[in-house]
Design a protein around this motif. Structure first.
Motif, PDB file in Angstrom:
ATOM      1  N   GLN A   1       2.103   2.287  -3.367  1.00 48.14           N
ATOM      2  CA  GLN A   1       1.137   2.887  -4.302  1.00 48.14           C
ATOM      3  C   GLN A   1       1.343   4.399  -4.375  1.00 48.14           C
ATOM      4  O   GLN A   1       1.831   5.010  -3.431  1.00 48.14           O
ATOM      5  CB  GLN A   1      -0.301   2.684  -3.771  1.00 48.14           C
ATOM      6  CG  GLN A   1      -0.709   1.258  -3.598  1.00 48.14           C
ATOM      7  CD  GLN A   1      -1.542   0.781  -4.772  1.00 48.14           C
ATOM      8  OE1 GLN A   1      -1.624   1.454  -5.781  1.00 48.14           O
ATOM      9  NE2 GLN A   1      -2.138  -0.383  -4.627  1.00 48.14           N
TER      10      GLN A   1
ATOM     11  N   ALA B   1      -3.364   7.046   0.403  1.00 47.66           N
ATOM     12  CA  ALA B   1      -3.708   5.638   0.165  1.00 47.66           C
ATOM     13  C   ALA B   1      -3.791   4.831   1.468  1.00 47.66           C
ATOM     14  O   ALA B   1      -4.565   3.885   1.569  1.00 47.66           O
ATOM     15  CB  ALA B   1      -2.676   5.001  -0.771  1.00 47.66           C
ATOM     16  N   THR B   2      -2.999   5.245   2.466  1.00 47.67           N
ATOM     17  CA  THR B   2      -2.908   4.470   3.700  1.00 47.67           C
ATOM     18  C   THR B   2      -3.939   4.873   4.758  1.00 47.67           C
ATOM     19  O   THR B   2      -3.890   4.380   5.876  1.00 47.67           O
ATOM     20  CB  THR B   2      -1.512   4.673   4.321  1.00 47.67           C
ATOM     21  OG1 THR B   2      -1.219   6.077   4.293  1.00 47.67           O
ATOM     22  CG2 THR B   2      -0.456   3.913   3.552  1.00 47.67           C
TER      23      THR B   2
ATOM     24  N   GLN C   1      -8.180  -2.766  -0.567  1.00 43.67           N
ATOM     25  CA  GLN C   1      -6.803  -2.903  -0.094  1.00 43.67           C
ATOM     26  C   GLN C   1      -6.628  -2.422   1.337  1.00 43.67           C
ATOM     27  O   GLN C   1      -6.085  -3.132   2.179  1.00 43.67           O
ATOM     28  CB  GLN C   1      -5.862  -2.119  -1.004  1.00 43.67           C
ATOM     29  CG  GLN C   1      -5.791  -2.723  -2.392  1.00 43.67           C
ATOM     30  CD  GLN C   1      -4.672  -2.099  -3.209  1.00 43.67           C
ATOM     31  OE1 GLN C   1      -3.643  -1.718  -2.650  1.00 43.67           O
ATOM     32  NE2 GLN C   1      -4.863  -1.990  -4.505  1.00 43.67           N
TER      33      GLN C   1
ATOM     34  N   LEU D   1       0.833  -1.207   0.000  1.00 45.62           N
ATOM     35  CA  LEU D   1       0.000   0.000   0.000  1.00 45.62           C
ATOM     36  C   LEU D   1       0.874   1.265   0.000  1.00 45.62           C
ATOM     37  O   LEU D   1       0.577   2.240  -0.677  1.00 45.62           O
ATOM     38  CB  LEU D   1      -0.917  -0.027   1.226  1.00 45.62           C
ATOM     39  CG  LEU D   1      -2.163   0.856   1.191  1.00 45.62           C
ATOM     40  CD1 LEU D   1      -3.064   0.514   0.012  1.00 45.62           C
ATOM     41  CD2 LEU D   1      -2.953   0.707   2.492  1.00 45.62           C
TER      42      LEU D   1
ATOM     43  N   GLU E   1      -3.710   8.204  -5.860  1.00 43.09           N
ATOM     44  CA  GLU E   1      -4.280   7.719  -7.116  1.00 43.09           C
ATOM     45  C   GLU E   1      -5.165   6.491  -6.968  1.00 43.09           C
ATOM     46  O   GLU E   1      -5.625   5.911  -7.955  1.00 43.09           O
ATOM     47  CB  GLU E   1      -3.156   7.456  -8.124  1.00 43.09           C
ATOM     48  CG  GLU E   1      -2.591   8.757  -8.654  1.00 43.09           C
ATOM     49  CD  GLU E   1      -1.387   8.568  -9.550  1.00 43.09           C
ATOM     50  OE1 GLU E   1      -1.251   7.489 -10.148  1.00 43.09           O
ATOM     51  OE2 GLU E   1      -0.582   9.518  -9.620  1.00 43.09           O
ATOM     52  N   LEU E   2      -5.394   6.078  -5.739  1.00 43.01           N
ATOM     53  CA  LEU E   2      -6.207   4.882  -5.520  1.00 43.01           C
ATOM     54  C   LEU E   2      -7.700   5.266  -5.488  1.00 43.01           C
ATOM     55  O   LEU E   2      -8.130   5.983  -4.597  1.00 43.01           O
ATOM     56  CB  LEU E   2      -5.788   4.274  -4.178  1.00 43.01           C
ATOM     57  CG  LEU E   2      -6.028   2.791  -3.937  1.00 43.01           C
ATOM     58  CD1 LEU E   2      -5.296   1.941  -4.960  1.00 43.01           C
ATOM     59  CD2 LEU E   2      -5.580   2.421  -2.531  1.00 43.01           C
TER      60      LEU E   2
ATOM     61  N   GLU F   1     -11.222   0.668  -4.899  1.00 42.33           N
ATOM     62  CA  GLU F   1     -10.018  -0.159  -4.708  1.00 42.33           C
ATOM     63  C   GLU F   1      -9.447   0.029  -3.305  1.00 42.33           C
ATOM     64  O   GLU F   1      -8.923  -0.901  -2.695  1.00 42.33           O
ATOM     65  CB  GLU F   1      -8.948   0.250  -5.718  1.00 42.33           C
ATOM     66  CG  GLU F   1      -8.881  -0.673  -6.913  1.00 42.33           C
ATOM     67  CD  GLU F   1      -7.869  -0.162  -7.916  1.00 42.33           C
ATOM     68  OE1 GLU F   1      -6.668  -0.188  -7.597  1.00 42.33           O
ATOM     69  OE2 GLU F   1      -8.311   0.283  -8.993  1.00 42.33           O
ATOM     70  N   LYS F   2      -9.542   1.249  -2.789  1.00 40.37           N
ATOM     71  CA  LYS F   2      -9.049   1.507  -1.444  1.00 40.37           C
ATOM     72  C   LYS F   2      -9.851   0.690  -0.422  1.00 40.37           C
ATOM     73  O   LYS F   2      -9.297   0.130   0.513  1.00 40.37           O
ATOM     74  CB  LYS F   2      -9.147   2.990  -1.113  1.00 40.37           C
ATOM     75  CG  LYS F   2      -8.610   3.308   0.269  1.00 40.37           C
ATOM     76  CD  LYS F   2      -8.906   4.720   0.685  1.00 40.37           C
ATOM     77  CE  LYS F   2      -7.761   5.624   0.334  1.00 40.37           C
ATOM     78  NZ  LYS F   2      -7.918   6.975   0.924  1.00 40.37           N
TER      79      LYS F   2
END
Ligand SMILES: [Zn+2]
Length: 360
Positions: A13, A277-278, A26, A10, A17-18, A22-23
């Protein structure tokens, strides 16, 4: 994949952009792994949430802890001898500060994540840095811990670190003037806590009829608007005031909790805060805690993939915010974008903390 492998993936990434769907997959599966880890390793957490969760549970179905619990309990999910440091959050006089236990792994992930996020705004080069605070040696107690941890986090992006304030919070004009003379024509990084930047820097410049000129400066600030709201200073007024007194045109606010160091929600050029993303946010109805739809104000729940040594991956804050959209901010970043409106009014706050205490 194990939790560390998933987290590495992750972190690998692109930060913004996620797409949200999708996030959910993941980040959602990582948070579920964290939930299980804390159930196994943290007694208090497993007492609060003894039930196993379905692997199909979505992020909104994950348990969350009231952020206040970190003031009431010592919550950790690693053995005592693995604790590297204990962070205590600010807490004004008379309040108990929160205690956050960090091990080497969590601490390293925090730094790595912060670096990735800030590089999106600053690039990889270290910039001359003006810190709108006094040196840590002049701070004391809880202020030392929380403020210096915040400053240290950003200091790794800077060089020639210069502290703009004296121990009594008055501007150190000699230091400020020397910094400006040396770096006026370069890109520079300026950091401070929102209230301090306004009160002890911008207003001090105004009151003394002085101004400085750092046209290529980029100011990052965080720490909440509560005190400024009482002076009717909003984000736009803040930016105008900063530019008029310092020439700084790039001003970026960010939102983050002392209980989730490394996880920061940065403001974009359109004035919205973005989840990396995280991490993610969910707004919850103040009365029944159900998830609020886009556009509706609620209590901010912050989710982060980083907290491994303490059960802080899903926290219900005492801040109010609104999600304005998903995947379609005009700045191009994916995921949710939101604004923060401030703290819960005191009377409701008491209600919430009673609930949190009763749950223990
Ligand atoms: Zn944006």
């Amino acid at each position: 994949m194990s939790y560390p492998e998933q987290l590495e993936a992750l972190l690998g990434q692109a930060v913004y952009e996620l797409p949200q769907a999708e996030k959910e997959q993941q980040l959602g599966s990582l948070l579920l792994a964290l939930h299980r880890h804390h159930q196994l390793q943290c007694n208090e957490y497993s007492q609060l949430y003894p039930q196993p969760l379905k692997a199909t549970e979505n992020m909104a179905g994950l348990p969350y802890l009231a952020v206040r619990l970190f003031k009431l309990l010592d919550l950790k999910s690693v053995a005592d001898d693995e604790v590297l440091k204990c962070l205590s959050s600010s807490g004004t006089t008379g309040q108990i500060p929160a205690r956050i236990y960090l091990d080497a792994v969590t601490s390293r992930w925090q730094s790595k994540t912060l670096v990735k996020i800030l590089q999106q705004f600053l690039g990889k080069q270290r910039l001359p840095m003006l810190i709108i605070d006094c040196q840590a040696s002049h701070m004391s107690g809880a202020a030392l811990n929380a403020r210096s941890a915040g400053i240290q986090g950003l200091a790794m992006f800077g060089r020639n670190h210069t502290y703009a304030l004296n121990a009594d919070m008055s501007p150190n004009w000699a230091a400020i003037d020397a910094f400006c003379a040396q770096h006026q024509h370069e890109k520079v990084l300026i950091f401070g806590f929102t209230f301090m930047v306004w009160q002890y820097f911008v207003k001090a410049l105004q009151q003394q009829g002085r101004s400085i000129n750092l046209p290529q400066g980029h100011l990052f600030h965080s720490g909440g608007w509560k005190k400024l709201q009482s002076e009717s200073v909003d984000n736009a007024t803040f930016k105008q005031g900063v530019e008029a007194s310092t020439g700084i045109q790039q001003v970026t606010n960010f939102y983050g909790m002392a209980e989730q160091v490394g996880t920061v929600f940065m403001e974009c050029s359109h004035g919205y805060l973005h989840a990396p993303a995280t991490a993610d946010v969910i707004m919850r109805n103040c009365f029944d805690l159900s998830e609020q739809p886009t556009g509706e104000q609620g209590l901010i729940q912050v989710l982060s993939a980083l907290p491994f040594s303490y059960p802080g991956f899903s926290l219900l804050t005492e801040d109010l915010g609104t999600v304005h959209g998903v995947d379609d901010c005009e700045c191009g970043r994916k995921g949710k974008y939101f604004t923060v409106q401030g703290r819960l009014p005191k009377v409701e706050l008491r209600g919430c903390s009673d609930t949190a205490a009763a749950a223990v």
